[in-house]
Design an enzyme around this catalytic site. Structure first.
Site, PDB file in Angstrom:
ATOM      1  CG  ASP A 141      -2.013  -0.844   1.244  1.00 26.49           C
ATOM      2  OD1 ASP A 141      -2.396  -1.717   0.018  1.00 26.49           O
ATOM      3  OD2 ASP A 141      -2.131  -1.995   2.546  1.00 26.49           O
TER       4      ASP A 141
HETATM    5  N1  URA Z   1      -0.948  -6.006   4.037  1.00 30.74           N
HETATM    6  C1  URA Z   1      -1.682  -4.861   4.092  1.00 30.74           C
HETATM    7  O1  URA Z   1      -3.313  -4.269   3.998  1.00 30.74           O
HETATM    8  N2  URA Z   1      -1.041  -3.541   2.906  1.00 30.74           N
HETATM    9  C2  URA Z   1      -0.397  -3.992   2.598  1.00 30.74           C
HETATM   10  O2  URA Z   1       0.850  -3.385   1.622  1.00 30.74           O
HETATM   11  C3  URA Z   1       1.203  -5.714   2.501  1.00 30.74           C
HETATM   12  C4  URA Z   1      -0.573  -5.916   2.769  1.00 30.74           C
END
Ligand code: URA
Length: 246
Positions: free
Chosen positions: A104
């Protein structure tokens, strides 16, 4: 491609030298000694070693680990935000790198980039449960109940049951806690949703490892090619995948 040909091209050696290596039992394909010059091989899918040392050639494939800073998106292009690909200097970018294992925008840590399409494909497969390790901070208490719930498999509101995951608590208080989470599942916002299901919000998410790849002390914003040991480990993932799909 024929094994003999590959060995000649990758190591810049003569046919005679290749035949000698084969005869001496120096060549292993997928951990088995082979003396077959005409064996059909694909170095992208097979672990090929000479006296235990992985073959030098990447056959045109590039593999990088990068340390994604917060604020970067895991996309090839974005109108608003810098992307992980912007971290790669133009001279090191073959132009067809894909990001395997997205993070993310507000998360940071290890991302893996490659132009080996087969490997990229495998790493995206939900059934190929490669383990990922994260350091997670949340705005509440991590406790034994949460560890048990992770082990059991977190259940989302829509009834989805997550695969069992490991949670090791590093620090814990009612206001904020930090732990190490190991999961072998990679749905969108997986970790954030798992903690939300336990009643707390993720405030910091950092990925340290994907399978055999470890970010180590690589500084934020930096990247490096995989070393030979990591490449061999990746090839072993191919083998595992192939065996599971036989
Ligand atoms: N889990 C999440 O919530 N975000 C990420 O970027 C990776 C794993």
């Amino acid at each position: 491609m024929l094994l003999g040909q590959l060995l000649m091209e990758a190591n810049h050696i003569t046919r005679k030298e290749v035949k000698r290596l084969l005869k001496d039992g120096s060549i292993q394909v997928n951990h088995q000694v082979t003396q077959d010059y005409a064996k059909v091989v694909d170095p992208a899918w097979m672990a090929i070693t000479i006296d235990g040392v992985p073959l030098e050639s990447d056959m045109g494939h590039t593999y990088y680990i990068a340390h994604k800073p917060q604020g970067y998106v895991s996309a090839n292009k974005d109108a608003q935000y810098p992307t992980v690909l912007d971290l790669i200097e133009p001279k090191d970018n073959p132009g067809n790198l894909a990001i395997s294992g997205r993070l993310d925008r507000d998360a940071h840590g290890l991302v893996f980039l490659t132009n080996n399409g087969q490997l990229h494909y495998i790493l995206q497969q939900p059934k190929f449960d490669i383990e990922k390790t994260y350091r997670v901070t949340v705005n509440g208490l991590m406790d034994g109940q949460m560890i048990a719930a992770f082990q059991e498999g977190i259940v989302f509101d829509d009834g989805t049951v997550c695969k069992p995951a490991a949670l090791d608590i590093l620090t814990a208080s009612e206001q904020t806690s930090t732990g190490i989470v190991r999961i072998s599942q990679g749905q969108r916002h997986q970790i954030k949703k798992m903690f939300l299901a336990c009643g707390v919000k993720v405030t910091d998410l950092f990925r340290q490892k994907i399978g055999p790849m470890d970010l180590g002390e690589l500084p934020e914003g930096a990247y490096r090619p995989l070393n030979e040991t990591e490449k061999l480990a990746i090839m072993n993932l191919f083998l595992l995948y192939n065996r599971r799909n036989d």
